[in-house]
Design a protein around this motif. Structure first.
Motif, PDB file in Angstrom:
ATOM      1  N   GLN A  99       0.797  -1.393  -0.089  1.00  0.00           N
ATOM      2  CA  GLN A  99      -0.222   0.021   0.052  1.00  0.00           C
ATOM      3  C   GLN A  99       0.942   1.273   0.012  1.00  0.00           C
ATOM      4  O   GLN A  99       0.507   2.294  -0.635  1.00  0.00           O
ATOM      5  CB  GLN A  99      -1.081  -0.109   1.270  1.00  0.00           C
ATOM      6  N   LYS A 134       2.128   2.841  -3.342  1.00  0.00           N
ATOM      7  CA  LYS A 134       1.182   3.715  -4.154  1.00  0.00           C
ATOM      8  C   LYS A 134       1.559   5.083  -4.053  1.00  0.00           C
ATOM      9  O   LYS A 134       1.339   5.997  -4.987  1.00  0.00           O
ATOM     10  CB  LYS A 134      -0.115   3.602  -3.541  1.00  0.00           C
ATOM     11  N   ASP A 182      -6.455   1.435  -0.236  1.00  0.00           N
ATOM     12  CA  ASP A 182      -7.030   0.374  -1.172  1.00  0.00           C
ATOM     13  C   ASP A 182      -8.225   0.023  -1.323  1.00  0.00           C
ATOM     14  O   ASP A 182      -8.750  -0.915  -2.167  1.00  0.00           O
ATOM     15  CB  ASP A 182      -6.333  -0.816  -0.459  1.00  0.00           C
ATOM     16  N   PHE A 237      -4.250   7.256  -6.428  1.00  0.00           N
ATOM     17  CA  PHE A 237      -4.094   5.661  -6.156  1.00  0.00           C
ATOM     18  C   PHE A 237      -4.830   4.661  -7.160  1.00  0.00           C
ATOM     19  O   PHE A 237      -4.366   3.459  -6.999  1.00  0.00           O
ATOM     20  CB  PHE A 237      -5.271   5.557  -4.989  1.00  0.00           C
ATOM     21  N   HIS A 238      -5.446   5.166  -8.136  1.00  0.00           N
ATOM     22  CA  HIS A 238      -6.051   4.049  -9.156  1.00  0.00           C
ATOM     23  C   HIS A 238      -5.800   4.623 -10.569  1.00  0.00           C
ATOM     24  O   HIS A 238      -6.038   3.743 -11.373  1.00  0.00           O
ATOM     25  CB  HIS A 238      -7.584   3.920  -8.845  1.00  0.00           C
TER      26      HIS A 238
END
Length: 407
Positions: free
Chosen positions: A115, A118, A246, A308-309
């Motif tokens: 995590q 990221k 996440d 994050f994505h």
């Protein structure tokens, strides 16, 4: 990042830092400048205790600063506090933290590195567990550490002073936490330690302990605490007001859209990649009415999901929010129900307090008065799965945001 002068680096690294004391700020700023003048990569660290399995946006405030140090050519050290977690950090707490088992800590720690990457550059990150050295301390070592700080210094801390005045318990093991964290700084040969503003006492203790071991004291830099989605309390999984790094994109986007308008500046400053001048422009626009709060919040939500994505996921999450919330004229704020497993629709409606009885829930379903993401629920046997965020509508005025939670 292009090479920056020492003054430019200092300005960038100290931007947004808070100490609550002008003298401490001035001293830390000057010491940082002196370290940078040495012309070598500084060893910069921050520790994270694995008290829960997931990192949230609050953790990323200091991670972004670690990444900034990395981008400036310094060595970032990501410390997983597998041993300090067994003590429990008393900072900012009005009572002792529940003590996790070693098995719980180890299970939680397994996901932290993945995590953290990221935000951090894996190729330039040194990952350490403080059990490497804390597990080897002898009783004599702890006596030496304890001799560096007085009980009065501990009791002068605001949270301890309050607990002491009110007759609430202050457990002896809580006093060990700053000592253990200070020893981390010794073993890491830290030049700089960063943390939240509630960590300043612990970081300063680290300086004293480094000096006791004959090392130059670390520079301490503390940054503000991110408020949770309630806009009041610090972000915390135990409070249920967190945004996990996440979490699915649409869940993350929806949670950002649920924060109160007055909390947005805190997020602008602490968890976006926006430069200071852009943040100032948005704040000014909100103040003079030239920027609508909803538009600013959409941009904030998009930015956080993109971090994050990625861009594609951010676009999809924004479209999901528009389709589910805006086109169906749903209220912008509604209660949240965390889905931790599959649940029957009738049981869910009743457990959430949306009907007085399960019979009422069944009747509403049979009458077509229950919608899940805008689609009528036609069977009382329907099972709701924790796959993605959804909106449950019961009757004309009952709304519930369903948020999946990974165990």
């Amino acid at each position: 990042m292009k090479p920056l002068s020492i003054d430019e680096q200092v300005a960038l690294l100290m931007h947004g830092a808070e100490f609550g004391d002008d003298q401490i700020r001035e001293r830390m700023t000057q010491e940082l400048r002196e370290r940078l003048k040495e012309g070598r990569p500084l060893r910069v660290y921050c520790g994270y205790d694995p008290t829960a399995p997931d990192l949230h946006l609050g953790h990323t405030v200091t991670m972004r600063k670690l990444r900034l140090f990395q981008d400036l050519g310094h060595q970032a050290i990501f410390v997983i506090g597998d041993y300090t977690a067994l003590i429990g950090d008393p900072s900012g707490r009005d009572k002792a933290r529940p003590r996790p088992t070693r098995e719980q800590v180890q299970a939680n720690a397994r996901t932290y590195v993945q995590q953290a990457f990221k935000i951090l550059d894996p190729e330039r990150t040194e990952v350490r567990y403080n059990g490497e050295w804390l597990s080897k301390l002898s009783y004599e070592d702890f006596i030496f550490l304890a001799a560096q700080v007085t009980v009065q210094q501990f009791l002068a801390r605001e949270n301890f002073a309050k607990r002491y005045a009110e007759g609430d318990a202050i457990w002896l093991h809580e006093l060990l936490y700053p000592l253990a964290q200070g020893y981390d700084a010794v073993m890491l040969r830290a030049d700089v330690q960063i943390g939240g503003t509630d960590q300043l006492f612990n970081l300063l203790v680290g300086r004293k302990i480094q000096e006791a071991y004959g090392l130059p004291p670390q520079v301490c830099i503390t940054y503000p605490i991110l408020v949770g989605t309630d806009g009041k309390l610090r972000m915390s999984k135990s409070m249920g007001n967190y945004i996990g790094v996440d979490e699915p994109p649409e869940v993350m986007y929806g949670k950002v859209m649920s924060i109160p308008d007055e909390a947005m500046p805190n997020y602008f400053d602490l968890v976006t990649r926006w430069p200071p001048e852009e943040i100032a422009r948005i704040k000014a626009g909100l103040a003079d009415g030239s920027i609508h709060p909803m538009e600013a919040k959409k941009r904030l939500a998009w930015e956080i999901v993109d971090i994050f994505h990625g861009r594609e996921a951010a676009e999809a999450a924004a479209e999901h929010f528009r389709r589910v919330f805006q086109e169906r004229q749903l209220p912008p704020e509604m209660p949240v129900w965390e889905l931790r497993g599959a649940i029957n629709i009738v049981d869910l409606i009743h457990a959430a307090g949306m009907t007085r009885s399960k019979s009422d829930a069944r009747r509403l379903i049979q009458q077509g008065g229950v919608l899940l993401d805008g689609v009528k629920v036609t069977s009382v046997e329907t099972v709701v799965e924790p796959e993605r965020e959804a909106i449950l509508r019961v009757g004309n005025r009952g709304f519930l945001r369903l948020v999946p939670v990974r165990e």
